[in-house]
Design an enzyme around this catalytic site. Structure first.
Site, short mmCIF file in Angstrom:
data_model
loop_
_atom_site.label_atom_id
_atom_site.label_comp_id
_atom_site.label_asym_id
_atom_site.label_seq_id
_atom_site.Cartn_x
_atom_site.Cartn_y
_atom_site.Cartn_z
N LYS A 283 0.85 -1.19 0.00
CA LYS A 283 0.00 0.00 0.00
C LYS A 283 0.89 1.24 0.00
O LYS A 283 1.56 1.52 0.99
CB LYS A 283 -0.94 0.07 1.20
CG LYS A 283 -1.97 1.20 0.96
CD LYS A 283 -2.73 1.63 2.19
CE LYS A 283 -2.02 2.69 2.98
NZ LYS A 283 -1.87 3.99 2.22
N GLU B 248 10.95 1.28 9.84
CA GLU B 248 11.89 2.40 9.69
C GLU B 248 11.06 3.65 9.88
O GLU B 248 10.29 4.02 9.00
CB GLU B 248 12.54 2.30 8.30
CG GLU B 248 13.87 3.01 8.24
CD GLU B 248 13.68 4.43 7.79
OE1 GLU B 248 13.58 4.61 6.56
OE2 GLU B 248 13.62 5.34 8.64
N CYS C 282 13.49 11.17 6.23
CA CYS C 282 13.57 10.77 7.65
C CYS C 282 14.98 10.97 8.20
O CYS C 282 15.17 11.10 9.40
CB CYS C 282 13.18 9.31 7.80
SG CYS C 282 14.14 8.21 6.74
N GLU D 19 9.61 15.66 15.73
CA GLU D 19 9.94 15.60 14.30
C GLU D 19 9.00 16.53 13.52
O GLU D 19 7.79 16.40 13.60
CB GLU D 19 9.81 14.18 13.77
CG GLU D 19 10.12 14.06 12.28
CD GLU D 19 10.03 12.63 11.76
OE1 GLU D 19 8.97 12.00 11.93
OE2 GLU D 19 11.03 12.15 11.19
#
Ligand SMILES: O=C(O)C(=O)/C=C/C=C/O
Length: 483
Positions: A177, A251, A285, A387
């Site tokens: 997906k 991750e 990231c 973040e």
């Protein structure tokens, strides 16, 4: 007629149960309509993957599988421009970046993991215990089975192939997906794989939002899940699959630090930091969002970063020299801008950026933002701990190496760090002290696809890359034969 992006199941494109809009972030225009997969469509994809596993793919030898995967790498390169166009329409990223990173890595990922598969040996031991019950031990790797692959919108094709290549190289089948923001390249890859001779049902793609992802991760006939994306989503997946103790490879997010020591080469450091702060408009990231600078060079580095950020060419993907594109969506831009407002409220000095740029009329609908640098934030400030996933960074001075290491490691994340110093002893002393999965010295995002890749803490579970991927995508069986 607006482009239709369909699900890809058992070697063909399949309608969904409705559509949602795929928006081009350059100008907010409708790029395509995407076919939503409901439970019925997801069940069909999982069944196709299971049937393929029980069919020719499941009994294929490694050399036969490797030969097909090498043809996939060739076909990706032959259809490079089609994949490039799909990725850019979904992300708005500069063409140079999409060429040299996203689409380049798609075939590179397949080539790296086929090389690993072709050369991987087995664990084997001759057992000779004192009691004389000698034995031969050898471990064979069996595929996990049907693997759910959930990938994000920032490097859509790179991260998709980073997972699908090792999964297929070790004999698994997949149900993918892609992010609802970036469905195009994953869908296009379906026909490209079929053209390369991949048997039907080995690679399947379903589209939708988090609820479609949950249908995959909680599906009783899925044997493992690999996910790249936000930490809170990873945590939700882990909760959803915990009853089945399903293997997961995550991750996730990061709040990556850079340490600039007074003995760094300032010119190289400013260039490297500009790269690590603003690549993909800060939507990687691995990007740096915290920069700790030794006090004697603080003002020089801040001035250098301000100048290089000012020079970045903000523009549309195909414009000559564009270095900085839009953020992925208006919603994500609002999140990033929210942190800029928060930084100001907390007394930060905005060295540059922190605003929505005035764009030409035809681009006003795009999710454009500006490279943003703050000083004056406390190390413990919310903006320095959470973040943002945008082109932003807080710059903080430090005095001693110990203080720098302590602040860099003072985070719930643990993905990547970058150390800038010309002192070799300091580099080898500090780099291993970073509580991260990836510790770069005088560089950033320099990759060897065989090396372990991943993070600790809120940044994830497990490592992918080379045989580390095989440790996730296979279940070793240790055979012991009494001699
Ligand atoms: O470079 C890679 O293999 C990779 O996985 C990059 C991940 C970036 C996530 O935002």
């Amino acid at each position: 007629m607006v482009d239709q992006i369909r699900n890809f199941i058992n070697g063909e494109y399949v309608d969904g149960v409705g559509t949602f809009d795929d928006i081009n972030p350059v100008d907010g225009s409708l790029a395509a309509q995407v076919h939503t997969a409901d439970k019925g469509v997801v069940d069909r994809a999982v069944k196709a993957a299971r049937d393929a596993l029980n069919g020719p793919w499941g009994s294929m030898s490694t050399p036969e599988r490797v030969a097909i995967l090498r043809r996939i790498a060739d076909r990706i390169e032959e259809r490079f421009d089609d994949l490039l166009a799909a990725e850019i329409r979904d992300t708005g990223k500069p063409v140079e970046l999409a060429k040299t990173l996203d689409v380049y890595r798609a075939s590179a990922n397949f080539r790296s993991f086929t090389d690993t598969a072709a050369s991987a040996g087995l664990d084997a031991f001759i057992t000779e215990p004192a009691n004389g019950s000698n034995a031969l031990m050898y471990a064979v790797r069996k595929p996990l089975g049907v693997v759910g692959v959930i990938v994000p919108w920032n490097l859509p094709l790179l991260l998709l192939t980073w997972k699908v290549a090792p999964a297929l190289a070790t004999g698994n089948t997949v149900v993918v997906k892609p992010s609802e923001e970036t469905p195009a390249s994953a869908a296009l890859l379906g026909e490209i794989m079929a053209e390369a001779g991949l048997p039907d049902g080995v690679y399947n793609v379903v589209h939708g939002y988090g609820d479609t992802g949950a249908l995959i991760t909680t599906h009783p006939d899925v044997d493992g899940v690999t996910f790249t994306g936000e930490s809170k989503t990873g945590s939700a997946i882990q909760k959803a699959v915990s009853d089945r103790v399903l293997p997961v490879s995550f991750e996730l997010g990061g709040k990556n630090a850079a340490l600039v020591f007074e003995d760094a080469n300032i010119e190289e450091t400013v260039a490297g930091l500009t790269h690590s702060l603003f690549t993909n408009s800060g939507q990687v990231c691995l990007c740096t969002e915290r920069v700790y600078i030794q006090r004697p060079v603080f003002d020089e580095v801040v001035a250098g970063l301000k100048e290089s950020a000012q020079k970045l060419k903000i523009g549309t993907p195909y414009e000559e020299g564009t270095q900085f594109g839009p953020l992925i969506s208006a919603k994500h831009r609002e999140k990033v801008h929210g942190y800029a407002r928060l930084a100001k409220e907390h007394g930060a000095e905005t060295i540059i950026g922190g605003e929505i740029p005035d764009m030409p009329e035809e681009l006003a609908g795009g999710s454009w933002y500006t490279p943003t640098l703050w000083t004056g934030l406390e190390h413990t400030d919310q903006v320095m701990r959470e973040e943002v996933f945008g082109p932003v960074a807080g710059l903080i001075p430090f005095d001693t190496e110990e203080e720098a290491v302590r602040m860099a490691n003072d985070t719930e994340y643990g993905l990547a760090s970058a150390i800038w110093t010309t002192n070799l002893e300091r580099a080898h002393r500090v780099a291993p002290k970073m509580n991260v999965g990836l510790s770069w010295v005088n560089t950033w995002y320099l990759r060897d696809l065989r090396a372990p890749f991943g993070g600790s803490g809120l940044s994830g579970i497990g490592r992918e890359g080379g045989v580390h991927s095989f440790d996730f995508y296979t279940e070793p069986v240790n055979v012991a034969i009494k001699l």
